[in-house]
Structure formats: C-alpha cells, structure tokens
Design a protein around this motif. Structure first.
Motif, PDB file in Angstrom:
ATOM      1  N   TRP A   1       1.004  -1.687   0.176  1.00 24.58           N
ATOM      2  CA  TRP A   1      -0.075   0.028  -0.002  1.00 24.58           C
ATOM      3  C   TRP A   1       0.919   0.970   0.030  1.00 24.58           C
ATOM      4  N   LYS A   2       1.544   1.225   0.591  1.00 25.70           N
ATOM      5  CA  LYS A   2       2.913   2.547   0.371  1.00 25.70           C
ATOM      6  C   LYS A   2       3.554   2.519  -0.456  1.00 25.70           C
ATOM      7  N   LYS A   3       3.203   1.296  -0.785  1.00 23.12           N
ATOM      8  CA  LYS A   3       4.387   1.844  -2.345  1.00 23.12           C
ATOM      9  C   LYS A   3       3.704   2.181  -3.303  1.00 23.12           C
ATOM     10  N   THR A   4       2.689   1.414  -3.313  1.00 23.74           N
ATOM     11  CA  THR A   4       2.174   2.532  -4.290  1.00 23.74           C
ATOM     12  C   THR A   4       1.337   3.301  -4.287  1.00 23.74           C
ATOM     13  N   LYS A   5       1.979   4.075  -2.877  1.00 26.27           N
ATOM     14  CA  LYS A   5       0.940   5.451  -2.920  1.00 26.27           C
ATOM     15  C   LYS A   5       1.839   5.763  -2.964  1.00 26.27           C
ATOM     16  N   TYR A   6       3.373   5.829  -2.795  1.00 24.87           N
ATOM     17  CA  TYR A   6       4.389   6.723  -3.131  1.00 24.87           C
ATOM     18  C   TYR A   6       4.280   6.700  -4.719  1.00 24.87           C
TER      19      TYR A   6
ATOM     20  N   GLU B   1      -5.566   8.849   7.381  1.00 22.22           N
ATOM     21  CA  GLU B   1      -4.083   9.666   7.535  1.00 22.22           C
ATOM     22  C   GLU B   1      -2.647   8.774   7.416  1.00 22.22           C
ATOM     23  N   THR B   2      -1.566   8.707   7.309  1.00 14.97           N
ATOM     24  CA  THR B   2      -0.153   8.209   7.443  1.00 14.97           C
ATOM     25  C   THR B   2       0.363   8.638   8.814  1.00 14.97           C
ATOM     26  N   ILE B   3       0.586   8.449   9.823  1.00  9.47           N
ATOM     27  CA  ILE B   3       1.416   9.283  10.735  1.00  9.47           C
ATOM     28  C   ILE B   3       2.931   8.913  10.864  1.00  9.47           C
TER      29      ILE B   3
ATOM     30  N   PRO C   1     -16.227  10.442  17.764  1.00  9.41           N
ATOM     31  CA  PRO C   1     -15.454  11.583  17.372  1.00  9.41           C
ATOM     32  C   PRO C   1     -14.047  11.617  17.105  1.00  9.41           C
ATOM     33  N   ILE C   2     -13.368  11.360  18.145  1.00  8.43           N
ATOM     34  CA  ILE C   2     -12.155  11.522  18.542  1.00  8.43           C
ATOM     35  C   ILE C   2     -11.024  10.195  18.125  1.00  8.43           C
ATOM     36  N   SER C   3     -12.102   8.898  18.112  1.00  7.82           N
ATOM     37  CA  SER C   3     -11.457   8.156  17.049  1.00  7.82           C
ATOM     38  C   SER C   3     -11.190   7.963  15.950  1.00  7.82           C
ATOM     39  N   VAL C   4     -11.213   8.898  15.289  1.00  8.21           N
ATOM     40  CA  VAL C   4     -11.219   9.068  13.285  1.00  8.21           C
ATOM     41  C   VAL C   4     -11.446  10.563  13.006  1.00  8.21           C
ATOM     42  N   PHE C   5     -10.649  11.129  14.061  1.00  6.65           N
ATOM     43  CA  PHE C   5      -9.895  12.463  13.886  1.00  6.65           C
ATOM     44  C   PHE C   5      -8.685  11.835  13.120  1.00  6.65           C
TER      45      PHE C   5
ATOM     46  N   GLN D   1      -5.923   0.007  -0.434  1.00  2.89           N
ATOM     47  CA  GLN D   1      -6.502   0.662   0.758  1.00  2.89           C
ATOM     48  C   GLN D   1      -7.409  -0.376   1.239  1.00  2.89           C
ATOM     49  N   GLU D   2      -8.451  -0.787   0.635  1.00  6.64           N
ATOM     50  CA  GLU D   2      -9.552  -1.286   1.618  1.00  6.64           C
ATOM     51  C   GLU D   2      -8.969  -2.227   2.057  1.00  6.64           C
ATOM     52  N   LYS D   3      -8.206  -3.223   1.670  1.00  6.90           N
ATOM     53  CA  LYS D   3      -7.388  -4.342   2.327  1.00  6.90           C
ATOM     54  C   LYS D   3      -6.705  -3.892   3.713  1.00  6.90           C
ATOM     55  N   LYS D   4      -6.316  -3.132   3.468  1.00  9.23           N
ATOM     56  CA  LYS D   4      -5.696  -1.990   4.557  1.00  9.23           C
ATOM     57  C   LYS D   4      -6.930  -1.768   5.388  1.00  9.23           C
ATOM     58  N   THR D   5      -7.620  -1.345   5.124  1.00 11.72           N
ATOM     59  CA  THR D   5      -8.661  -0.738   6.209  1.00 11.72           C
ATOM     60  C   THR D   5      -9.089  -1.707   6.541  1.00 11.72           C
ATOM     61  N   GLU D   6     -10.032  -3.289   5.861  1.00  7.18           N
ATOM     62  CA  GLU D   6     -10.451  -4.204   6.417  1.00  7.18           C
ATOM     63  C   GLU D   6     -10.139  -4.586   7.524  1.00  7.18           C
TER      64      GLU D   6
END
Length: 226
Positions: A4-9, A208-210, A200-204, A58-63
């Motif tokens: 995911w990181k490589k594809t996003k880059y 995002e990539t931190i 709401p803080i849990s989805v703040f 992205q979908e697999k990462k979120t899942e």
C-alpha cells in the motif's frame, strides 16, 4: 501495508509529475507541446492504473486494521467482561472502611438540589434533566479541572462535533447501540448525535499516515453528549 505504501508513493509521485508536465505544456510553444502531449497521455493512463491498484490495497488495509483492538496500558484492570472488572475494582476499594456507598450520583445530586429531574423529563422526555445552581457550577469546575490537568501534561484539547456520519460512527460503536442508545437526526438516520467525545476523536486521524516520531498523540475531548 508495504504494498500500500509503495503504491501510494508511486500514485502521488505520478500525479505530481502529471501536474508538472501540464504546466510545461502551458508554457512552451507549439512544437514542444507536440512532444509533451504523448507523455501527458501516457501519464494519465498510468495514474488510472495505479489508482485502481491503490484502491484495492487501501480497502484491504482498512479491512485488516479494523480488526485490531485498542492497545490497553498495563495498569488497566483486565477481566473476561466489564462486570468482572468492576467487581475487581470495587473489591480493592472495599478494603478501606472509608468507602461506604450510601447514595449513587443520581440520588446525591437530587439531595443537594443540584438537578431537577421532573422538569427535565417534562421538557425532554426520558433522560432529560436540568442541572441547576451548584450542579451546573460543579460540572463546569470539573470540566475545567480536567482540561487544565491534562493540557499541562501535553494533551491537545478538542471540542468535537455534536453528531457523526453513520458510516464512521459504526466503526466505533456496537450495532445494537444505534437503536437503544443513539439518537438519529433525520428519517434516513445517516447522522447520529454522539454519545461521547471518544467517538469523533477515534476517527480524527482516519485515513491519515502518521510517522512514528510523532507518537504519542494525546487528546482530551470536550463535548455535549447525548
């Protein structure tokens, strides 16, 4: 996550290069434009392909990440369920004779004239109440004390929205809560009033990539909850 990181880059870099090429075409004369147009078309096709791959990862990462529970500090009492944890905590308190529970908070507030339940229920129905006099002052004092205490310890104070989209709220609430505990804002019930600022803080920082160097991120939430 690595894919995911490589594809996003690659996806982000290609978009930047596309924008750069588009700006060059706008500056150059007709002959140079003819040279750059094929490259522009190639980049657009490449970006479309990368976008599809990126969405899959992205979908697999979120899942996958949605299956990871909260990381609990070692000082937190653990048990098979919430009832056992409460019993464990009560047992520790009961060792001291100073802790004698005669009234719960609902009864105490009524005894000192800090709340009016009857008029609250008449005004708003079940769960409605008016904080009054010392009740209101005590509530505000506790909020301010909590804020001051945590801000001094480098927590960031957040006043959250009063409602959330259902698709996000479902990520941090039990499904049965929607009918029993949460208030919908309209007939479609695509938005719900929050029950706590944690929601709401849990989805703040959702999606995002931190970077590791920025942790820990510490927040204290202030809100009306329903």
């Amino acid at each position: 996550n690595q894919y995911w990181k490589k594809t996003k880059y690659k996806f982000d870099f290609s978009k930047k290069f596309l924008n750069h090429t588009s700006r060059l075409i706008g500056k150059f004369q007709n002959i140079k434009k003819l040279f750059l147009f094929p490259k522009l078309i190639f980049l657009k096709k490449k970006i479309l392909g990368l976008e599809k791959i990126y969405q899959i990862f992205q979908e697999k990462k979120t899942e996958t990440t949605s299956l990871i529970g909260n990381l609990i500090h070692t000082s937190v009492s653990l048990g098979k369920n919430a009832k056992l944890v409460c019993l464990k905590i009560q047992k520790n308190f009961s060792r001291s004779k100073r802790y004698v529970i005669k009234y719960n908070h609902v009864e105490l507030l009524k005894l000192i004239g800090a709340v009016d339940y009857d008029r609250g229920i008449k005004t708003s129905g079940n769960r409605g109440y008016f904080l009054k006099g010392i009740g209101l002052l005590l509530n505000n004092a506790l909020i301010r004390y909590g804020l001051d205490f945590l801000v001094k310890r480098n927590f960031i104070a957040l006043q959250t929205p009063f409602f959330m989209n259902k698709n996000l709220l479902s990520k941090c609430s039990q499904l049965e809560d929607f009918k029993e505990q949460l208030y919908g804002l309209n007939q479609g019930e695509d938005k719900f009033l929050i029950a706590t600022s944690e929601q709401p803080i849990s989805v703040f920082h959702l999606d995002e990539t931190i970077e590791n160097g920025k942790f820990p991120l510490k927040y204290v939430g202030v809100c009306f909850f329903f």
